[in-house]
Design a protein around this motif. Structure first.
Motif, mmCIF file in Angstrom:
data_model
loop_
_atom_site.group_PDB
_atom_site.id
_atom_site.type_symbol
_atom_site.label_atom_id
_atom_site.label_comp_id
_atom_site.label_asym_id
_atom_site.label_seq_id
_atom_site.Cartn_x
_atom_site.Cartn_y
_atom_site.Cartn_z
ATOM 1 N N LEU A 1 20.432 -0.104 50.983
ATOM 2 C CA LEU A 1 20.198 1.133 50.633
ATOM 3 C C LEU A 1 21.320 2.006 50.655
ATOM 4 O O LEU A 1 21.372 2.877 49.823
ATOM 5 N N LEU A 2 22.190 1.710 51.654
ATOM 6 C CA LEU A 2 23.522 2.417 51.501
ATOM 7 C C LEU A 2 24.391 1.988 50.306
ATOM 8 O O LEU A 2 24.891 3.018 49.790
ATOM 9 N N LEU A 3 24.350 0.986 49.866
ATOM 10 C CA LEU A 3 25.247 0.639 48.631
ATOM 11 C C LEU A 3 24.445 1.345 47.499
ATOM 12 O O LEU A 3 25.361 1.712 46.569
ATOM 13 N N GLY A 4 23.054 1.273 47.411
ATOM 14 C CA GLY A 4 22.671 2.297 46.361
ATOM 15 C C GLY A 4 23.016 3.668 46.411
ATOM 16 O O GLY A 4 23.367 4.229 45.338
ATOM 17 N N VAL A 5 23.112 4.256 47.389
ATOM 18 C CA VAL A 5 23.620 5.699 47.654
ATOM 19 C C VAL A 5 24.883 5.895 47.262
ATOM 20 O O VAL A 5 25.277 6.698 46.493
ATOM 21 N N ILE A 6 25.692 4.733 47.772
ATOM 22 C CA ILE A 6 27.218 4.908 47.700
ATOM 23 C C ILE A 6 27.345 4.811 45.926
ATOM 24 O O ILE A 6 28.236 5.670 45.404
ATOM 25 N N TYR A 7 26.663 3.960 45.131
ATOM 26 C CA TYR A 7 26.787 3.931 43.815
ATOM 27 C C TYR A 7 26.290 5.306 43.165
ATOM 28 O O TYR A 7 26.857 5.627 41.938
ATOM 29 N N ILE A 8 25.418 5.840 43.729
ATOM 30 C CA ILE A 8 24.843 7.147 43.130
ATOM 31 C C ILE A 8 26.281 8.160 43.294
ATOM 32 O O ILE A 8 26.501 9.125 42.620
ATOM 33 N N VAL A 9 26.757 8.235 44.499
ATOM 34 C CA VAL A 9 27.802 9.129 44.912
ATOM 35 C C VAL A 9 28.929 8.959 44.017
ATOM 36 O O VAL A 9 29.653 9.978 43.522
ATOM 37 N N MET A 10 29.277 7.657 43.760
ATOM 38 C CA MET A 10 30.433 7.140 43.096
ATOM 39 C C MET A 10 30.023 7.785 41.521
ATOM 40 O O MET A 10 31.000 7.977 40.829
ATOM 41 N N LEU A 11 28.849 7.380 41.157
ATOM 42 C CA LEU A 11 28.426 7.959 39.862
ATOM 43 C C LEU A 11 28.913 9.469 39.496
ATOM 44 O O LEU A 11 29.414 10.052 38.640
ATOM 45 N N LEU A 12 28.430 10.298 40.280
ATOM 46 C CA LEU A 12 28.639 11.662 40.345
ATOM 47 C C LEU A 12 29.984 12.041 40.569
ATOM 48 O O LEU A 12 30.494 13.015 39.815
ATOM 49 N N ILE A 13 30.849 11.251 41.335
ATOM 50 C CA ILE A 13 32.459 11.406 41.428
ATOM 51 C C ILE A 13 32.873 11.129 40.065
ATOM 52 O O ILE A 13 33.814 11.611 39.393
ATOM 53 N N GLY A 14 32.483 10.172 39.317
ATOM 54 C CA GLY A 14 32.899 9.746 38.014
ATOM 55 C C GLY A 14 32.715 10.759 36.990
ATOM 56 O O GLY A 14 33.483 10.852 36.189
ATOM 57 N N ILE A 15 31.606 11.370 36.960
ATOM 58 C CA ILE A 15 31.384 12.286 36.033
ATOM 59 C C ILE A 15 32.441 13.582 36.271
ATOM 60 O O ILE A 15 32.782 14.031 35.346
ATOM 61 N N SER A 16 32.574 13.975 37.573
ATOM 62 C CA SER A 16 33.585 14.863 37.766
ATOM 63 C C SER A 16 35.232 14.545 37.324
ATOM 64 O O SER A 16 35.718 15.481 36.777
ATOM 65 N N ALA A 17 35.249 13.385 37.529
ATOM 66 C CA ALA A 17 36.489 12.910 37.197
ATOM 67 C C ALA A 17 36.470 12.894 35.681
ATOM 68 O O ALA A 17 37.655 13.210 35.127
ATOM 69 N N ALA A 18 35.658 12.389 35.128
ATOM 70 C CA ALA A 18 35.828 12.476 33.628
ATOM 71 C C ALA A 18 36.029 14.010 32.849
ATOM 72 O O ALA A 18 36.763 14.129 32.119
ATOM 73 N N ILE A 19 35.128 14.856 33.439
ATOM 74 C CA ILE A 19 35.671 16.279 33.073
ATOM 75 C C ILE A 19 36.622 16.753 33.264
ATOM 76 O O ILE A 19 37.327 17.317 32.407
ATOM 77 N N ARG A 20 37.210 16.419 34.555
ATOM 78 C CA ARG A 20 38.848 16.886 34.788
ATOM 79 C C ARG A 20 39.668 16.392 33.947
ATOM 80 O O ARG A 20 40.661 16.695 33.512
ATOM 81 N N ILE A 21 39.561 14.920 33.445
ATOM 82 C CA ILE A 21 40.619 14.105 32.761
ATOM 83 C C ILE A 21 40.459 14.663 31.437
ATOM 84 O O ILE A 21 41.335 14.795 31.005
ATOM 85 N N ASN A 22 39.294 14.975 30.988
ATOM 86 C CA ASN A 22 39.202 15.659 29.465
ATOM 87 C C ASN A 22 39.687 17.050 29.554
ATOM 88 O O ASN A 22 40.423 17.605 28.646
ATOM 89 N N ASN A 23 39.777 17.722 30.404
ATOM 90 C CA ASN A 23 40.484 19.185 30.731
ATOM 91 C C ASN A 23 42.139 18.919 30.650
ATOM 92 O O ASN A 23 42.788 19.547 29.854
ATOM 93 N N ASP A 24 42.395 17.952 31.518
ATOM 94 C CA ASP A 24 43.916 17.615 31.372
ATOM 95 C C ASP A 24 44.202 17.231 30.152
ATOM 96 O O ASP A 24 45.292 17.546 29.826
ATOM 97 N N ASN A 25 43.732 16.444 29.536
ATOM 98 C CA ASN A 25 43.868 15.928 28.296
ATOM 99 C C ASN A 25 44.128 16.981 27.206
ATOM 100 O O ASN A 25 45.136 17.226 26.419
ATOM 101 N N ASN A 26 43.214 17.968 27.168
ATOM 102 C CA ASN A 26 43.165 19.022 26.500
ATOM 103 C C ASN A 26 44.275 20.140 26.662
ATOM 104 O O ASN A 26 44.963 20.686 25.953
#
Length: 268
Positions: A93-118
């Protein structure tokens, strides 16, 4: 004999599968440690997205390890093994929650990377377009030295071009056309680079998002399907409560038996 032999074989097979499962979990732990250390959350979006990619890409290893460990519910286990099963059930269960948290962090990271590229592309475009603007200003000035600077700039941009430097009027027309042409090509090239970087980012992050989401669902389902590991203590408590109730009923029924035995004596 055949039943005991098959039971012994089943136990050996289950133990081998569980041993392989524990080994896979240790390998997954090593992979997770290598991906996380040293942590740079909130500092480097590229590292965050790369960590999500490593996490989601190696998720089959702990999933298979968990399944192998939980294999053979009815097969004999030690008391330590049963306790460890309960811990691993909650760990899933903890690993499932960690993957969800990492998914949210990854979405935020992709947005920031796209902004940096622009922002980076805009900075490069501003610097390079400023040179074209300077060349345009040189063309507006009738000074021959400024016209020469504009000609040198265009020759650097288009080495194969042949300029008629003997006729200033024709040269000015050539330079104006080449400046406009090169400026449009530069804008198109920068836009293509931005679009290519965005597509690559979407491709990489989308794959990682899907893998992380599937991994989270699988781990949560493992936790849900292994509730039998967490209900062992409850069953024991229920059995203890039933035995306690039975002893109380025996005690309560004992005096009635004695009175029944003493009644004949009183009649006599």
């Amino acid at each position: 004999m055949s039943n005991s032999t098959s039971s012994s074989t089943e136990t050996i097979t289950a133990n081998l599968l569980r041993l392989a499962g524990y080994g896979l979990l240790l390998l997954a732990l090593a992979n997770f440690g290598e991906a996380l250390l040293p942590p740079r959350f909130g500092q480097d979006p590229v590292w965050e997205l790369s960590t999500l990619t490593k996490f989601s890409g190696s998720s089959p290893v702990p999933i298979i390890g968990m399944v192998l460990i939980f294999y053979g519910e009815s097969t004999a286990r030690s008391s330590f093994g049963k306790t460890l099963l309960k811990v691993l059930s909650w760990l899933s269960l903890l690993l499932g929650v960690i993957y969800i948290v990492m998914l949210l962090i990854g979405i935020s990271a992709a947005i920031r990377i796209n902004n940096d590229n622009n922002n980076q592309a805009s900075s490069v475009a501003t610097q390079q377009l400023a040179q074209f603007n300077t060349a345009k200003e040189n063309l507006k000035n009738t000074d021959d030295s400024n016209l020469k600077k504009a000609a040198e700039f265009i020759e650097r941009q288009s080495p194969n071009i042949k300029l008629n430097k003997e006729n200033p009027a024709e040269l000015r027309t050539q330079l104006a056309a080449e400046i406009a042409k090169n400026e449009n090509e530069l804008r198109t090239r920068l836009e293509d680079q931005k679009a290519r970087a965005f597509r690559q980012l979407v491709k990489q992050s989308g794959k990682s998002y899907f893998e992380a989401l599937v991994s989270a669902i699988v781990f949560i389902c493992i936790w849900n399907q292994t509730k039998w590991t967490r209900s062992v203590v409850k069953k024991r408590k229920k059995k203890g409560a039933k035995s306690g109730a039975a002893s109380l009923s025996d005690i309560a029924s004992a005096p009635t038996l004695e009175t029944e035995e003493t009644n004949p004596e009183t009649e006599e």
